[in-house]
Scaffold this motif. Structure first.
Motif, mmCIF file in Angstrom:
data_model
loop_
_atom_site.group_PDB
_atom_site.id
_atom_site.type_symbol
_atom_site.label_atom_id
_atom_site.label_comp_id
_atom_site.label_asym_id
_atom_site.label_seq_id
_atom_site.Cartn_x
_atom_site.Cartn_y
_atom_site.Cartn_z
ATOM 1 N N UNK A 131 0.852 -1.178 0.000
ATOM 2 C CA UNK A 131 0.000 0.000 0.000
ATOM 3 C C UNK A 131 0.891 1.231 0.000
ATOM 4 N N UNK A 132 0.402 2.274 -0.618
ATOM 5 C CA UNK A 132 1.211 3.486 -0.693
ATOM 6 C C UNK A 132 0.577 4.502 -1.629
ATOM 7 N N UNK A 133 1.304 5.570 -1.922
ATOM 8 C CA UNK A 133 2.687 5.806 -1.518
ATOM 9 C C UNK A 133 2.784 6.355 -0.093
ATOM 10 N N UNK A 134 3.817 5.923 0.616
ATOM 11 C CA UNK A 134 4.077 6.459 1.950
ATOM 12 C C UNK A 134 5.489 7.039 1.996
ATOM 13 N N UNK A 135 5.627 8.095 2.750
ATOM 14 C CA UNK A 135 6.922 8.754 2.906
ATOM 15 C C UNK A 135 7.655 8.146 4.089
ATOM 16 N N UNK A 136 8.809 7.544 3.806
ATOM 17 C CA UNK A 136 9.628 6.871 4.817
ATOM 18 C C UNK A 136 8.838 5.796 5.555
ATOM 19 N N UNK A 138 5.930 5.794 6.744
ATOM 20 C CA UNK A 138 5.127 6.201 7.898
ATOM 21 C C UNK A 138 4.026 7.184 7.528
ATOM 22 N N UNK A 139 4.324 8.212 6.720
ATOM 23 C CA UNK A 139 3.336 9.236 6.391
ATOM 24 C C UNK A 139 2.756 8.997 4.997
ATOM 25 N N UNK A 140 1.430 9.088 4.873
ATOM 26 C CA UNK A 140 0.831 9.049 3.547
ATOM 27 C C UNK A 140 1.371 10.230 2.752
ATOM 28 N N UNK A 141 1.955 9.941 1.596
ATOM 29 C CA UNK A 141 2.576 11.007 0.807
ATOM 30 C C UNK A 141 1.544 12.000 0.281
ATOM 31 N N UNK A 142 0.308 11.546 0.122
ATOM 32 C CA UNK A 142 -0.737 12.428 -0.402
ATOM 33 C C UNK A 142 -1.519 13.131 0.698
ATOM 34 N N UNK A 143 -1.494 12.570 1.888
ATOM 35 C CA UNK A 143 -2.150 13.195 3.036
ATOM 36 C C UNK A 143 -1.401 12.766 4.299
ATOM 37 N N UNK A 144 -0.355 13.512 4.676
ATOM 38 C CA UNK A 144 0.499 13.094 5.797
ATOM 39 C C UNK A 144 -0.192 13.063 7.155
ATOM 40 N N UNK A 185 5.870 11.855 -2.725
ATOM 41 C CA UNK A 185 5.492 10.810 -3.685
ATOM 42 C C UNK A 185 6.719 10.362 -4.468
ATOM 43 N N UNK A 186 7.524 11.323 -4.925
ATOM 44 C CA UNK A 186 8.735 10.999 -5.682
ATOM 45 C C UNK A 186 9.716 10.203 -4.826
ATOM 46 N N UNK A 187 9.835 10.575 -3.560
ATOM 47 C CA UNK A 187 10.730 9.869 -2.648
ATOM 48 C C UNK A 187 10.268 8.426 -2.447
ATOM 49 N N UNK A 188 8.951 8.237 -2.303
ATOM 50 C CA UNK A 188 8.404 6.890 -2.112
ATOM 51 C C UNK A 188 8.660 6.023 -3.340
ATOM 52 N N UNK A 189 8.506 6.603 -4.519
ATOM 53 C CA UNK A 189 8.738 5.855 -5.757
ATOM 54 C C UNK A 189 10.208 5.467 -5.894
#
Length: 274
Positions: A131-136, A138-144, A185-189
């Motif tokens: 599931x994703x994208x998540x930042x690191x 932990x945080x939802x990249x689209x809604x942290x 999002x770019x970081x998660x990808x």
């Protein structure tokens, strides 16, 4: 039933019954551990027999911890390949047949978030394994404001949960600085592209685990939050603990794993953060 619905061994449905546990990795070994009294034999559940059907990555057949129960035929290890179920029996790959009263599936999980109204925030792919994208992680990249604690697997899980909780606390308080949604999002990808077997998102080799510790730590520092350093000694201890845990897993000796003394392996004194 699935292991997620398990609530304890004192349920009447297990009393004097023949139990089949399907799966023998972390949850399967822990299920067996619970029925055998969790290191206290006086608390052993009142079952008749437990058959554990292990897959290709099972190690319980090598265990010395449970040898006593194998010798007594209280616990029986079988292959999970080519099982044939009838009304109250299971036939195994070796041709043997066992009467079974209760089946417990310890076969893993699929991610589902039925409470999310906006499905575009988090997507679930690869048969529920990502599931994703998540930042690191932990945080939802689209809604942290949507935060996932413990989105990782491995022997050092508890330490990640501690670090995630610290980060979540500071974010909720408005003290933790995050990049823009597009940057996250770019970081998660990019992270997904670098991790082997990327669909199993929460799983990764130990070296990726250790690297992520530093990344999460840097998030605190970049936000001006004072955090104890993660020095060479810290990483050495994490590697030692990981090695001990994996050794216990691969030998099937789950009791040894549950007896590991984690004192001295802490990330930090987290009391100063809360």
């Amino acid at each position: 039933m699935h292991s997620k619905n398990f609530r304890g061994t004192d349920d009447e449905k297990y009393k004097k019954k023949n139990i089949l546990i399907i799966g023998s990795k972390w949850s399967g070994m822990d299920m067996l551990f619970q029925f055998l009294g969790a290191k206290d034999e006086s608390k052993m559940a009142d079952f008749n027999t437990i058959t554990v059907a292990q897959g290709n990555f099972g190690f319980l057949d090598k265990s010395t911890n449970f040898k006593k129960y194998y010798d007594e035929e209280k616990v029986i290890i079988k292959s999970a390949n080519k099982m044939v179920f009838s009304e109250d029996k299971v036939q195994f790959e070796d041709g043997s047949e066992t009467q079974i009263d209760v089946v417990i599936f310890c076969t893993g999980y699929q991610y589902k978030f039925p409470f999310l109204k906006d499905e575009s925030i988090i997507k679930i792919e690869h048969n529920g394994q990502y599931f994703g994208p998540t930042y690191k992680r932990i945080f939802s990249a689209k809604d942290p404001t949507l935060i996932f604690i413990g989105n990782i697997d491995g022997p050092t899980l508890e330490f990640y949960i501690e670090r995630h909780a610290i980060l979540a606390k500071y974010f909720i308080e408005g003290k933790l600085k995050l990049p823009t949604s597009e940057e996250m999002v770019a970081d998660a990808e990019q992270f997904m592209a670098e991790v082997p077997d990327a669909p199993s998102y929460y799983k990764s080799p130990p070296d990726v685990h250790f690297k992520l510790f530093g990344v999460l730590h840097q998030l605190l520092l970049d936000s001006g939050i004072d955090a104890p350093p993660l020095n060479e000694e810290f990483y050495k201890k994490q590697q030692e603990l990981t090695s001990l845990a994996l050794q216990s897993l691969c030998s099937g000796d789950y009791l040894d794993f549950k007896s590991l003394d984690c004192k001295g392996y802490e990330v930090s004194d987290s009391s100063e953060f809360f």
